[in-house]
Design an enzyme around this catalytic site. Structure first.
Site, PDB file in Angstrom:
ATOM      1  N   ARG A 173       1.047  -1.239  -0.044  1.00  0.00           N
ATOM      2  CA  ARG A 173       0.083   0.074   0.303  1.00  0.00           C
ATOM      3  C   ARG A 173       0.629   1.269   0.023  1.00  0.00           C
ATOM      4  NH1 ARG A 173      -3.474  -3.383  -0.931  1.00  0.00           N
ATOM      5  NH2 ARG A 173      -5.418  -3.585  -0.324  1.00  0.00           N
ATOM      6  N   SER A 247     -11.098  -0.422   2.568  1.00  0.00           N
ATOM      7  CA  SER A 247     -10.137  -0.719   3.852  1.00  0.00           C
ATOM      8  C   SER A 247      -9.951   0.777   4.193  1.00  0.00           C
ATOM      9  CB  SER A 247      -9.120  -1.430   3.629  1.00  0.00           C
ATOM     10  OG  SER A 247      -9.192  -2.801   3.139  1.00  0.00           O
ATOM     11  N   GLU A 343      -5.479   3.879   5.724  1.00  0.00           N
ATOM     12  CA  GLU A 343      -4.915   3.625   4.567  1.00  0.00           C
ATOM     13  C   GLU A 343      -5.467   4.958   3.386  1.00  0.00           C
ATOM     14  OE1 GLU A 343      -6.955   1.839   1.366  1.00  0.00           O
ATOM     15  OE2 GLU A 343      -5.800   0.093   1.557  1.00  0.00           O
TER      16      GLU A 343
HETATM   17  N1  EPU Z   1     -11.383 -10.555   9.520  1.00  0.00           N
HETATM   18  C1  EPU Z   1     -12.287 -10.965  10.376  1.00  0.00           C
HETATM   19  N2  EPU Z   1     -13.230  -9.923  10.717  1.00  0.00           N
HETATM   20  C2  EPU Z   1     -13.521  -8.896   9.949  1.00  0.00           C
HETATM   21  C3  EPU Z   1     -12.604  -8.578   8.700  1.00  0.00           C
HETATM   22  C4  EPU Z   1     -11.751  -9.571   8.408  1.00  0.00           C
HETATM   23  O1  EPU Z   1     -12.147 -11.750  11.023  1.00  0.00           O
HETATM   24  O2  EPU Z   1     -14.239  -7.986  10.282  1.00  0.00           O
HETATM   25  C5  EPU Z   1     -10.313 -11.802   9.175  1.00  0.00           C
HETATM   26  C6  EPU Z   1     -10.739 -12.654   7.899  1.00  0.00           C
HETATM   27  O3  EPU Z   1     -11.597 -13.399   8.253  1.00  0.00           O
HETATM   28  C7  EPU Z   1      -9.425 -12.979   7.335  1.00  0.00           C
HETATM   29  C8  EPU Z   1      -8.512 -11.538   7.450  1.00  0.00           C
HETATM   30  O4  EPU Z   1      -9.172 -11.184   8.662  1.00  0.00           O
HETATM   31  O5  EPU Z   1      -9.032 -14.057   8.016  1.00  0.00           O
HETATM   32  C9  EPU Z   1      -8.177 -10.904   6.475  1.00  0.00           C
HETATM   33  O6  EPU Z   1      -9.451 -10.445   6.062  1.00  0.00           O
HETATM   34  P1  EPU Z   1      -9.666 -10.206   4.438  1.00  0.00           P
HETATM   35  O7  EPU Z   1      -9.560 -11.343   3.393  1.00  0.00           O
HETATM   36  O8  EPU Z   1     -11.188  -9.710   4.424  1.00  0.00           O
HETATM   37  O9  EPU Z   1      -8.371  -9.069   4.044  1.00  0.00           O
HETATM   38  P2  EPU Z   1      -8.163  -7.791   4.725  1.00  0.00           P
HETATM   39  O10 EPU Z   1      -6.797  -7.920   5.125  1.00  0.00           O
HETATM   40  O11 EPU Z   1      -9.162  -7.275   5.641  1.00  0.00           O
HETATM   41  C10 EPU Z   1      -6.986  -6.887   2.597  1.00  0.00           C
HETATM   42  C11 EPU Z   1      -7.096  -5.511   1.935  1.00  0.00           C
HETATM   43  C12 EPU Z   1      -8.468  -5.460   0.900  1.00  0.00           C
HETATM   44  C13 EPU Z   1      -8.460  -6.709   0.012  1.00  0.00           C
HETATM   45  C14 EPU Z   1      -8.302  -7.932   0.942  1.00  0.00           C
HETATM   46  C15 EPU Z   1      -8.322  -9.122  -0.068  1.00  0.00           C
HETATM   47  C16 EPU Z   1      -5.666  -3.985   3.193  1.00  0.00           C
HETATM   48  C17 EPU Z   1      -5.856  -2.834   3.806  1.00  0.00           C
HETATM   49  N3  EPU Z   1      -6.932  -4.396   2.727  1.00  0.00           N
HETATM   50  O12 EPU Z   1      -8.174  -6.699   3.573  1.00  0.00           O
HETATM   51  O13 EPU Z   1      -8.280  -4.206   0.125  1.00  0.00           O
HETATM   52  O14 EPU Z   1      -9.539  -6.588  -0.924  1.00  0.00           O
HETATM   53  O15 EPU Z   1      -7.197  -7.812   1.864  1.00  0.00           O
HETATM   54  O16 EPU Z   1      -6.974  -9.215  -0.494  1.00  0.00           O
HETATM   55  O17 EPU Z   1      -4.606  -4.749   2.679  1.00  0.00           O
HETATM   56  C18 EPU Z   1      -8.915  -2.155   0.001  1.00  0.00           C
HETATM   57  O18 EPU Z   1      -7.640  -1.651   0.066  1.00  0.00           O
HETATM   58  O19 EPU Z   1      -9.700  -0.921   0.105  1.00  0.00           O
HETATM   59  C19 EPU Z   1      -9.179  -3.389   0.172  1.00  0.00           C
HETATM   60  C20 EPU Z   1     -10.592  -3.752   0.411  1.00  0.00           C
END
Ligand code: EPU
Length: 352
Positions: A173, A247, A343
């Protein structure tokens, strides 16, 4: 004939430009100047006629990663440059897209042409020009994996400059345009290298599960794109229905030592080792564990299905979202001793 769109500017409140439709949070905010260009030459002519210190400007893309607060005193510039050029060479294809091209439309267009690589980045809101600034990423792929070069206009001089992959200094990012070159360039085009041979990335979280109805050898890039669209649609709110900027926070990166301490205390901790031995923690998981998923402060809320996303239920101001974000960050720090940071870009009368 020059075709830039300029909205002028007055000293009284009546001539202020309203920015609600220009940010995916759907937040009421104002500015005095907003200039949108459809070509590089327009940008250069405008800059030549409007000599300003570069820090008077703020470059706005599709407004999908932005939190506006109150009145924005900077002059907003937007490169609404359209057009996509393809240059094929054997199995490889160079794709050069104008900064104003909608990102998801580009993903769909390349897939339809049989040029692969962008499928995991389906349905990311925003425009091409903003993609390198924060090195957009999702489901195991980041823009930097496909990026070749970009072109930009230096705001101080009007000069057109190319940046290679190395010069962009990409990280999670992050690019140099968020670091030492912040605010100094208006990106006009981005060139990526795609391939006519699929190279599927199925290992991130729920992708394989989403595709479990298809035999692995039969999975196509289009299937991956559809899987990503399904996963995103089920977790992430549609900005047309509920204002948000994806995010809100970055996933924090901690040392191996801190990770081990946390894992000991919270065995369910969700974390991924990154290539330098440190760990990226799932901030969404931490916010969720802190009991804040679905939490609401007036019209500002933590999304019900993805705690990393803050939402505007209707009339939240930028300050309301910022207050909520600060509260979330404070509670997460109290529980995990980890600092989470935005972010999104914060612009206007307050900052992080
Ligand atoms: N999780 C929870 N509860 C929640 C949200 C997430 O337990 O409310 C857990 C999920 O179950 C999973 C882990 O946290 O085990 C990661 O969650 P997720 O796969 O949804 O991804 P994220 O790390 O929350 C990142 C990016 C997203 C991108 C997803 C998929 C960042 C800041 N965000 O989110 O990007 O779509 O991975 O690759 O790195 C964005 O940048 O706007 C964005 C949506």
């Amino acid at each position: 004939m020059l075709q830039w769109v300029i909205f002028f500017i007055g000293l009284d409140n009546l001539s202020q430009i309203k920015l609600k439709d220009l940010n995916s949070f759907g937040i009421e905010a104002t500015c005095n100047d907003f200039v949108s260009f459809v070509s590089e030459s327009e940008i250069q002519s405008w800059l030549a006629n409007n000599k300003q210190n570069a820090n008077q400007f703020f470059v706005i893309g599709g407004g999908s990663n932005l939190l506006l607060i109150g009145h924005v005193s900077k002059i907003l510039l937007q490169a609404d440059i359209q057009g996509v050029e393809y240059q094929e060479e054997g199995d490889k294809v160079l794709v050069k897209a104008g900064a104003g091209v909608n990102w998801h439309q580009l993903v769909l267009e390349t897939l339809a042409k049989g040029f692969f690589g962008l499928e995991n980045l389906s349905l990311i809101p925003g425009n091409v020009g903003a993609a390198p600034i924060q090195n957009i990423g999702a489901y195991g792929v980041e823009l930097k994996d496909l990026f070749v070069e970009l072109e930009a206009i230096e705001l101080a001089t009007g000069d057109k400059i190319s940046f290679s992959h190395r010069e962009c200094d990409f990280a999670y990012r992050y690019s140099i345009f968020k670091g030492s070159l912040k605010g100094q360039y208006l990106i006009t085009s981005v060139t990526m290298q795609l391939s006519k041979r699929p190279n599927l990335k199925l290992n991130y979280g729920p992708i394989r599960k989403e595709l479990s109805h298809i035999n692995e050898q039969d999975i196509s890039p289009k299937d991956v794109s559809e899987a990503v669209i399904n996963i995103r649609s089920s977790k992430l709110p549609d900005p047309n229905e509920l204002g948000n900027a994806g995010s809100f926070f970055k996933n924090p990166i901690v040392s191996a030592e801190q990770y081990l301490q946390l894992k000991d205390k919270f065995p369910e901790l969700v974390a991924f080792e990154i290539n330098d031995g440190r760990y990226k923690l799932a901030a969404g998981w931490m916010i969720d564990q802190a009991g804040l998923k679905g939490y609401r402060l007036g019209d500002a809320g933590v999304h019900k299905h993805q705690a990393l996303v803050l939402v505007n239920y209707g009339d939240a101001s930028g300050k309301d979202i910022l207050d909520l974000a600060r509260y979330v960050s404070k509670i997460v720090f109290e529980k995990f001793s980890v600092t989470i940071e935005p972010e999104v870009w914060i612009l206007g009368e307050a900052s992080w």
